[in-house]
Design an enzyme around this catalytic site. Structure first.
Site, PDB file in Angstrom:
ATOM      1  N   GLU A  69       0.886  -1.163   0.000  1.00  0.00           N
ATOM      2  CA  GLU A  69       0.000   0.000   0.000  1.00  0.00           C
ATOM      3  C   GLU A  69       0.925   1.213   0.000  1.00  0.00           C
ATOM      4  O   GLU A  69       1.502   1.547   1.023  1.00  0.00           O
ATOM      5  CB  GLU A  69      -0.862  -0.095   1.267  1.00  0.00           C
ATOM      6  N   CYS A  89      -2.023   9.285   2.346  1.00  0.00           N
ATOM      7  CA  CYS A  89      -1.568   8.774   1.049  1.00  0.00           C
ATOM      8  C   CYS A  89      -2.613   9.009  -0.038  1.00  0.00           C
ATOM      9  O   CYS A  89      -2.265   9.179  -1.195  1.00  0.00           O
ATOM     10  CB  CYS A  89      -1.191   7.305   1.150  1.00  0.00           C
ATOM     11  N   GLU A 103       5.014  12.637  -4.545  1.00  0.00           N
ATOM     12  CA  GLU A 103       4.233  12.714  -3.315  1.00  0.00           C
ATOM     13  C   GLU A 103       4.965  13.616  -2.328  1.00  0.00           C
ATOM     14  O   GLU A 103       6.112  13.354  -1.975  1.00  0.00           O
ATOM     15  CB  GLU A 103       4.063  11.310  -2.727  1.00  0.00           C
TER      16      GLU A 103
HETATM   17  P1  NAP Z   1       8.900   4.404   4.977  1.00  0.00           P
HETATM   18  O1  NAP Z   1      10.339   4.489   5.288  1.00  0.00           O
HETATM   19  O2  NAP Z   1       8.474   3.685   3.766  1.00  0.00           O
HETATM   20  O3  NAP Z   1       8.181   3.789   6.282  1.00  0.00           O
HETATM   21  C1  NAP Z   1       7.151   2.837   6.301  1.00  0.00           C
HETATM   22  C2  NAP Z   1       7.508   1.662   7.208  1.00  0.00           C
HETATM   23  O4  NAP Z   1       8.552   0.885   6.590  1.00  0.00           O
HETATM   24  C3  NAP Z   1       8.067   2.079   8.561  1.00  0.00           C
HETATM   25  O5  NAP Z   1       7.673   1.152   9.534  1.00  0.00           O
HETATM   26  C4  NAP Z   1       9.547   2.005   8.306  1.00  0.00           C
HETATM   27  O6  NAP Z   1      10.323   1.938   9.467  1.00  0.00           O
HETATM   28  C5  NAP Z   1       9.650   0.757   7.477  1.00  0.00           C
HETATM   29  N1  NAP Z   1      10.892   0.618   6.714  1.00  0.00           N
HETATM   30  C6  NAP Z   1      11.767   1.593   6.347  1.00  0.00           C
HETATM   31  N2  NAP Z   1      12.799   1.057   5.675  1.00  0.00           N
HETATM   32  C7  NAP Z   1      12.597  -0.276   5.602  1.00  0.00           C
HETATM   33  C8  NAP Z   1      13.292  -1.371   5.026  1.00  0.00           C
HETATM   34  N3  NAP Z   1      14.449  -1.205   4.387  1.00  0.00           N
HETATM   35  N4  NAP Z   1      12.757  -2.613   5.149  1.00  0.00           N
HETATM   36  C9  NAP Z   1      11.608  -2.810   5.790  1.00  0.00           C
HETATM   37  N5  NAP Z   1      10.896  -1.815   6.359  1.00  0.00           N
HETATM   38  C10 NAP Z   1      11.371  -0.556   6.262  1.00  0.00           C
HETATM   39  O7  NAP Z   1       8.288   5.847   4.933  1.00  0.00           O
HETATM   40  P2  NAP Z   1       8.815   7.114   5.741  1.00  0.00           P
HETATM   41  O8  NAP Z   1      10.311   7.211   5.662  1.00  0.00           O
HETATM   42  O9  NAP Z   1       8.241   7.079   7.083  1.00  0.00           O
HETATM   43  O10 NAP Z   1       8.160   8.300   4.893  1.00  0.00           O
HETATM   44  C11 NAP Z   1       8.762   8.718   3.668  1.00  0.00           C
HETATM   45  C12 NAP Z   1       7.723   9.020   2.615  1.00  0.00           C
HETATM   46  O11 NAP Z   1       6.916   7.855   2.376  1.00  0.00           O
HETATM   47  C13 NAP Z   1       6.693  10.076   2.973  1.00  0.00           C
HETATM   48  O12 NAP Z   1       7.147  11.352   2.749  1.00  0.00           O
HETATM   49  C14 NAP Z   1       5.552   9.698   2.072  1.00  0.00           C
HETATM   50  O13 NAP Z   1       5.742  10.213   0.797  1.00  0.00           O
HETATM   51  C15 NAP Z   1       5.618   8.208   2.021  1.00  0.00           C
HETATM   52  N6  NAP Z   1       4.649   7.565   2.960  1.00  0.00           N
HETATM   53  C16 NAP Z   1       3.533   7.018   2.455  1.00  0.00           C
HETATM   54  C17 NAP Z   1       2.626   6.437   3.308  1.00  0.00           C
HETATM   55  C18 NAP Z   1       1.370   5.815   2.806  1.00  0.00           C
HETATM   56  O14 NAP Z   1       0.419   5.692   3.563  1.00  0.00           O
HETATM   57  N7  NAP Z   1       1.312   5.361   1.584  1.00  0.00           N
HETATM   58  C19 NAP Z   1       2.844   6.434   4.681  1.00  0.00           C
HETATM   59  C20 NAP Z   1       4.028   6.988   5.169  1.00  0.00           C
HETATM   60  C21 NAP Z   1       4.917   7.553   4.289  1.00  0.00           C
HETATM   61  P3  NAP Z   1      10.849   3.333  10.095  1.00  0.00           P
HETATM   62  O15 NAP Z   1       9.647   3.947  10.722  1.00  0.00           O
HETATM   63  O16 NAP Z   1      11.872   2.943  11.089  1.00  0.00           O
HETATM   64  O17 NAP Z   1      11.394   4.153   8.971  1.00  0.00           O
END
Ligand code: NAP
Ligand code: MG
Length: 462
Positions: free
Chosen positions: A245, A279, A369
């Protein structure tokens, strides 16, 4: 709530293998409000073993009993609603009324919906001379983001449990307290030990270990496209099921016959709520050239009205990222009509509600985004042009269409490459499938479609 200094594994809070911790920060005032363990690959392995050990019994538990546990979970969440809202406000920063109305309330509805679906679903069907069994996929690894911290957990865990799967959850590092509160609620609801397990930790450590664990049968991820792509690749290599997602860049298409003021005001509210960290937010507003100037004026006024009523974004990195996008928009030729790239307060990770006009489809702010309170208003020449712009990104998560007649809006919505479309301001439906076309993801969450993601079929021929 008070932070636990352990991980919830096998029905109890137990110390993590290592000593690393995550500091939880309130983004509104930058104060540290708690510390939780940063679990590692060893902790993930312990949790996966616990989930595996609990699987056979939970899978064989009658659906009515699984439904009863989910009903109890719904009741615990409802009883602890104020505590949930307060916790989300403390670690995400959303204003308390929004935390109550959305962050706490939607998960209660979703948990309730899966209590009902678990009871009503027929886990067996007849197809000609076959009996088809709907069996749980197995051990689920859930990885969730911070923007709707409880909703995204419940949207994975409730259907997984309804299906008879067991779960290991790695929640976002920014919002682990809400996840701990959820684990308490699962425990209070009498869900058997090992059926749900929580490992707080960092994405590249605990998240990656969970996504790559050979004994996880299905990885369900919500978050950024960059991480989702890696998780999808790892799942592909291991030939395991994956649900992604991911992000969105949704279009709010205002057709010439629409009630312009209503469409613009609802559109601005949609983008500004949760400080733009949704999102499915309609971050591109598409307006016919004849009504463009009027729409921009309305949007600027609506955004200015939000002023300091919106909360901060989740952390300093996101604040810098969002402000950088605003600067980039202006540098590429967009016209700033509300807000701007300066942080409006000394303390807290705030971003002013921002509207960019004269945005063209190829600009960065119209393609990527942003995940902050930033609306881009684009001009279209005719309906075909509007459709080209609406469909002209790599994403396809959501969207909106406004027209004088519903049927006109529906005709346009049918041609959009996107997973959900709100017609003339239609309400969110927690039973409708939610998920993306194109790079917005793989799979669907919520309702019976969300349940199906956690089931696999076995056909018996007679
Ligand atoms: P993200 O890094 O993709 O975080 C989502 C989840 O994945 C978190 O639990 C994160 O842990 C984990 N994660 C990060 N790196 C991983 C890896 N290598 N392997 C497995 N899991 C991993 O997103 P974010 O850094 O929080 O946000 C960055 C951007 O993502 C935002 O600016 C936005 O554009 C997008 N985003 C989209 C949604 C959505 O609902 N579609 C939600 C959040 C963010 P950590 O929390 O420790 O990083
Ligand atoms: Mg991250």
């Amino acid at each position: 709530m008070k932070a636990h200094d352990g991980l919830y594994i096998g029905g109890a809070w137990r110390p993590a293998a290592g000593r690393d911790e995550i500091e939880v920060v309130n983004p509104a005032d930058e104060q540290v409000i708690g510390r939780v363990p940063a679990g590692d690959a060893m902790d993930v392995d312990t949790a996966v073993r616990a989930a595996r050990a609990a699987l056979a019994t939970w899978a064989a538990t009658p659906p009515a009993e699984r439904a009863a546990r989910l009903g109890a979970l719904r009741d615990v969440l409802a009883a602890r609603k104020d505590e949930i809202a307060g916790t989300v406000t403390a670690e995400l920063g959303s204003p308390l009324p929004f935390s109550q109305a959305v962050h706490a309330s939607v998960p209660i509805a979703v948990a309730g919906s899966y209590a009902e679906l678990a009871a009503a679903h027929s886990f067996e069907e007849k197809v000609g001379n076959s009996t088809v069994l709907h069996e749980p996929v197995g051990v689920v690894g859930g990885i969730t983001p911070w923007n709707y911290p409880l909703h995204q957990i419940v949207a994975k865990v409730a259907p997984a449990l309804a299906a008879g799967c067991t779960v290991v959850l790695k929640p976002a590092e920014d919002t682990p307290l809400t996840a701990q509160l959820f684990a308490e609620a699962v425990h209070e609801a009498g869900v058997p030990a090992g059926v749900f397990n929580l490992v707080t930790g960092l994405g590249p450590v605990a998240g990656q270990a969970l996504a790559e664990h050979p004994d996880v049968d299905l990885v369900s991820f919500t978050g950024s496209t960059a991480v989702g792509r890696r998780i999808g690749a790892a799942a592909g290599a291991a030939v395991k099921k994956v649900a992604l997602e991911l992000g969105g860049k949704s279009a709010n298409v205002i057709l010439p016959s629409a009630d312009l003021a209503r469409a613009v005001n609802v559109g601005v509210a949609n983008v500004m709520s949760n400080s733009g960290q949704t999102c499915s937010a309609w971050t591109r507003m598409l307006v016919h050239r004849d009504r463009y100037d009027e729409a921009v004026e309305l949007a600027a006024a609506a955004a200015a009205k939000y002023g300091d009523r919106i909360g901060p974004v989740v952390n300093a990195r996101q604040q810098a990222r969002v402000l950088g996008y605003i600067e980039k928009g202006v540098a590429e030729g967009a016209r700033l009509v509300a807000g701007g790239p300066e942080a409006p307060r000394e303390q807290g990770y705030f971003v002013s509600p921002t509207v960019l006009a004269d945005v063209t489809p190829e600009m960065t702010v119209a393609q990527e985004e942003i995940f902050g309170p930033v609306l881009s208003v684009l001009r279209y020449e005719d309906e075909e042009d509007a459709l080209r712009i609406a469909n002209g990104t790599v994403y396809g998560l959501a969207g909106a269409v406004w027209a004088g007649e519903e049927s006109e809006a529906v005709a346009f919505a049918r041609r959009m490459d996107t997973g959900q479309v709100d017609i003339n301001g239609g309400r969110f439906n927690p039973l409708a499938p939610f998920g993306g076309y194109k790079q917005s993801g793989v799979g669907r969450e919520l309702g019976s479609h969300g349940l199906a993601e956690y089931l696999q079929t076995k056909s018996l021929q007679f």
